[in-house]
Motif scaffolding. Structure first.
Motif, PDB file in Angstrom:
ATOM      1  N   GLN A 153      44.023  49.662  55.813  1.00 43.98           N
ATOM      2  CA  GLN A 153      45.405  49.474  55.417  1.00 43.98           C
ATOM      3  C   GLN A 153      45.533  48.603  54.167  1.00 43.98           C
ATOM      4  OE1 GLN A 153      47.518  47.989  58.811  1.00 43.98           O
ATOM      5  NE2 GLN A 153      47.021  49.743  60.095  1.00 43.98           N
ATOM      6  N   ARG A 154      44.436  47.961  53.755  1.00 41.08           N
ATOM      7  CA  ARG A 154      44.528  47.054  52.628  1.00 41.08           C
ATOM      8  C   ARG A 154      43.635  47.511  51.475  1.00 41.08           C
ATOM      9  NH1 ARG A 154      44.102  40.943  54.471  1.00 41.08           N
ATOM     10  NH2 ARG A 154      44.956  40.717  52.381  1.00 41.08           N
ATOM     11  N   THR A 155      43.263  48.772  51.457  1.00 41.34           N
ATOM     12  CA  THR A 155      42.397  49.268  50.396  1.00 41.34           C
ATOM     13  C   THR A 155      43.025  49.066  49.031  1.00 41.34           C
ATOM     14  OG1 THR A 155      41.559  50.932  51.920  1.00 41.34           O
ATOM     15  CG2 THR A 155      41.088  51.265  49.586  1.00 41.34           C
ATOM     16  N   ASN A 156      44.357  49.170  48.944  1.00 38.46           N
ATOM     17  CA  ASN A 156      45.021  49.012  47.665  1.00 38.46           C
ATOM     18  C   ASN A 156      44.974  47.573  47.181  1.00 38.46           C
ATOM     19  OD1 ASN A 156      46.757  48.074  49.639  1.00 38.46           O
ATOM     20  ND2 ASN A 156      48.605  48.691  48.550  1.00 38.46           N
ATOM     21  N   GLU A 157      44.499  46.667  48.025  1.00 37.49           N
ATOM     22  CA  GLU A 157      44.360  45.279  47.613  1.00 37.49           C
ATOM     23  C   GLU A 157      42.928  44.960  47.234  1.00 37.49           C
ATOM     24  OE1 GLU A 157      46.369  42.324  49.944  1.00 37.49           O
ATOM     25  OE2 GLU A 157      47.696  43.797  50.813  1.00 37.49           O
ATOM     26  N   VAL A 158      42.127  45.976  46.999  1.00 42.32           N
ATOM     27  CA  VAL A 158      40.751  45.827  46.549  1.00 42.32           C
ATOM     28  C   VAL A 158      40.522  46.762  45.367  1.00 42.32           C
ATOM     29  CG1 VAL A 158      38.309  46.064  47.137  1.00 42.32           C
ATOM     30  CG2 VAL A 158      39.917  45.199  48.851  1.00 42.32           C
ATOM     31  N   GLU A 159      39.913  46.242  44.318  1.00 36.65           N
ATOM     32  CA  GLU A 159      39.555  47.049  43.159  1.00 36.65           C
ATOM     33  C   GLU A 159      38.056  46.928  42.913  1.00 36.65           C
ATOM     34  OE1 GLU A 159      41.149  49.116  41.387  1.00 36.65           O
ATOM     35  OE2 GLU A 159      43.295  48.699  41.631  1.00 36.65           O
ATOM     36  N   VAL A 160      37.436  48.038  42.549  1.00 32.17           N
ATOM     37  CA  VAL A 160      36.050  48.040  42.082  1.00 32.17           C
ATOM     38  C   VAL A 160      36.019  48.901  40.828  1.00 32.17           C
ATOM     39  CG1 VAL A 160      33.640  48.557  42.585  1.00 32.17           C
ATOM     40  CG2 VAL A 160      35.146  47.788  44.435  1.00 32.17           C
ATOM     41  N   ARG A 161      35.754  48.290  39.689  1.00 33.12           N
ATOM     42  CA  ARG A 161      35.762  49.021  38.414  1.00 33.12           C
ATOM     43  C   ARG A 161      34.465  48.803  37.654  1.00 33.12           C
ATOM     44  NH1 ARG A 161      40.950  50.714  36.928  1.00 33.12           N
ATOM     45  NH2 ARG A 161      42.164  50.806  38.843  1.00 33.12           N
ATOM     46  N   MET A 162      34.042  49.825  36.956  1.00 29.65           N
ATOM     47  CA  MET A 162      32.884  49.731  36.065  1.00 29.65           C
ATOM     48  C   MET A 162      33.313  49.077  34.760  1.00 29.65           C
ATOM     49  SD  MET A 162      31.379  53.567  36.689  1.00 29.65           S
ATOM     50  CE  MET A 162      30.189  53.398  35.346  1.00 29.65           C
ATOM     51  N   ILE A 163      32.506  48.146  34.265  1.00 32.71           N
ATOM     52  CA  ILE A 163      32.796  47.469  33.002  1.00 32.71           C
ATOM     53  C   ILE A 163      31.504  47.315  32.198  1.00 32.71           C
ATOM     54  CG2 ILE A 163      34.793  46.209  33.909  1.00 32.71           C
ATOM     55  CD1 ILE A 163      32.980  43.744  34.161  1.00 32.71           C
ATOM     56  N   ASP A 164      31.645  46.965  30.936  1.00 31.73           N
ATOM     57  CA  ASP A 164      30.536  46.663  30.030  1.00 31.73           C
ATOM     58  C   ASP A 164      29.709  47.916  29.696  1.00 31.73           C
ATOM     59  OD1 ASP A 164      31.349  44.033  30.116  1.00 31.73           O
ATOM     60  OD2 ASP A 164      29.919  43.472  31.680  1.00 31.73           O
ATOM     61  N   PHE A 165      30.015  48.501  28.543  1.00 27.11           N
ATOM     62  CA  PHE A 165      29.382  49.770  28.162  1.00 27.11           C
ATOM     63  C   PHE A 165      28.727  49.715  26.785  1.00 27.11           C
ATOM     64  CE2 PHE A 165      33.132  50.647  30.863  1.00 27.11           C
ATOM     65  CZ  PHE A 165      32.451  51.022  32.001  1.00 27.11           C
TER      66      PHE A 165
END
Length: 419
Positions: free
Chosen positions: A376-388
């Motif tokens: 129910q709280r997935t929208n309160e977690v972010e995982v993003r790729m950075i540094d390219f």
């Protein structure tokens, strides 16, 4: 071109204080300090150093760094060639409005949104990538930067560079990832606990689980909801890597962010005044208003002092020339590639399928689809790729990155479901 910056933000004091041997020397030092600080703030055009940065080059400490724009976006200063132009080219390719490559379109879901480039009006040789601040929607963001892959150097790195990176963390090839930094909100003390790259480099195979657990411990309990949501998002990134053989990523990271406030408190704050800030990137208030968001002071003022450039409509060679002009000599030897003579590079990086006018909107809404009801709280977690800065064309699967993702998922699963 640049001056020594002495800037004070909510989490870090940057600069040097010179202490004289008498009162007159001390007074003169303070005057110089205030003068330098005032000049720095003017040069930044209302931007401020990103206070919640946990890893990477930091403004005022390194030659390049990350700022927060008055509209809430993040400004990442372009690194010296060839790294900076290479990262610019990668973002421009992924977010090209004419791109129709399904691999790149899917990748947009896992990257920060790219808004082109930005340069201060009074520093035309300084070029920044303008990116979405993925921590923006959080009240008390808990942030972790994890470098992924078995090698933190690219195939073109000199032997000295390879040896340096291996020496920094000899276990990179075995573990497949490295914690570069973390910032965890402690609910019991209403404060943040921080750990830098030295903490991550001290983790070995036997302690890596406990080291990652620390990121999810809020002072009272382990946030297993955040772990479970994070696992789901990493799995989606793994699926993308399993299905693509166009690129190899080196020294690239995953940025984890979750809400540190208890759910009810966070929802209450989100409904309050902070909710209004979410619309800031589309336009910002004038009259020098000041907003404070996720512990970073954002100075809201006129946009006239800086300008946003549409990099996608300008040739990369021109941008490279602009940046190269402002770069000091001696930074061109960390890799043998030259982007300005990239005849073969351009042919490799271009989208190979014909343009069809595809809309260039990030498909972030897909992230919330097909999630189990228990999350129910997935929208309160972010995982993003950075540094390219070290992404290269390829025709094989990126086994090193895949290895790192799988090992990271294994450790997260052990934390979520200990034996």
């Amino acid at each position: 071109m640049t001056t020594q910056h002495q800037i004070v933000d909510s989490s870090l004091t940057l600069g040097q204080n010179q202490i004289g041997s008498c009162d007159s020397d001390s007074s003169a030092s303070e005057k110089e300090k205030r003068k330098s600080q005032d000049g720095s703030q003017k040069l930044l055009n209302g931007c401020v150093p990103l206070s919640h940065q946990v890893a990477g080059h930091k403004y005022g400490v390194d030659k390049v760094g990350i700022l927060q724009h008055p509209d809430g976006t993040v400004l990442k200063q372009l690194q010296p060639p060839p790294r900076g132009p290479r990262e610019l080219q990668f973002y421009s390719m992924v977010y090209d409005e004419h791109c129709c490559d399904p691999v790149l379109l899917d990748l947009q879901m896992y990257l920060p949104k790219y808004y082109g480039t930005w340069t201060p009006a009074d520093a035309p040789n300084d070029l920044y990538l303008k990116l979405d601040d993925v921590t923006r929607k959080f009240n008390k963001p808990c942030i972790m930067d994890v470098k992924i892959g078995q090698k933190s150097y690219d195939p073109y790195a000199l032997k000295e560079k390879k040896d340096q990176q291996i020496k920094k963390y000899p276990l990179m090839e075995e573990i497949g990832f490295l914690v570069l930094g973390m910032r965890i909100y402690q609910v019991n003390t209403d404060s943040y606990e921080t750990h830098d790259q030295h903490y991550g480099r001290g983790l070995i195979k036997e302690t890596i689980k406990d080291g990652l657990t620390k990121f999810f411990f809020n002072g009272n309990s382990i946030r297993k909801d955040a772990i479970a949501a994070g696992i789901q998002k990493v799995q989606k990134i793994l699926q993308w890597f399993e299905s693509q053989s166009q690129f190899h990523f080196y020294a690239s990271s995953l940025l984890f962010v979750y809400e540190g406030l208890p759910q009810q408190t966070a929802q209450t704050k989100r409904k309050g005044s902070l909710a209004d800030v979410s619309a800031a990137p589309k336009g910002c208030p004038t009259d020098g208003d000041v907003l404070e968001y996720n512990n970073n002071v954002c100075l809201i003022g006129s946009m006239e002092n800086g300008r946003t450039m549409a990099s996608l409509g300008q040739s990369l060679s021109n941008m490279y020339a602009l940046h190269k002009k402002g770069c000091s000599k001696g930074h061109h030897n960390d890799a043998p590639l030259e982007i300005e003579t990239s005849e073969q590079d351009n042919s490799l990086w271009k989208c190979t399928t014909p343009p069809n006018g595809n809309d260039n909107k990030p498909q972030l809404e897909k992230e919330s689809h097909h999630m189990p009801a228990v999350m129910q709280r997935t929208n309160e977690v972010e995982v993003r790729m950075i540094d390219f800065a070290h992404v290269f064309p390829s025709n094989t699967k990126d086994e090193g990155y895949v290895y790192g993702l799988k090992n990271l998922l294994s450790v997260l699963q052990q934390i979520l479901n200990p034996n």
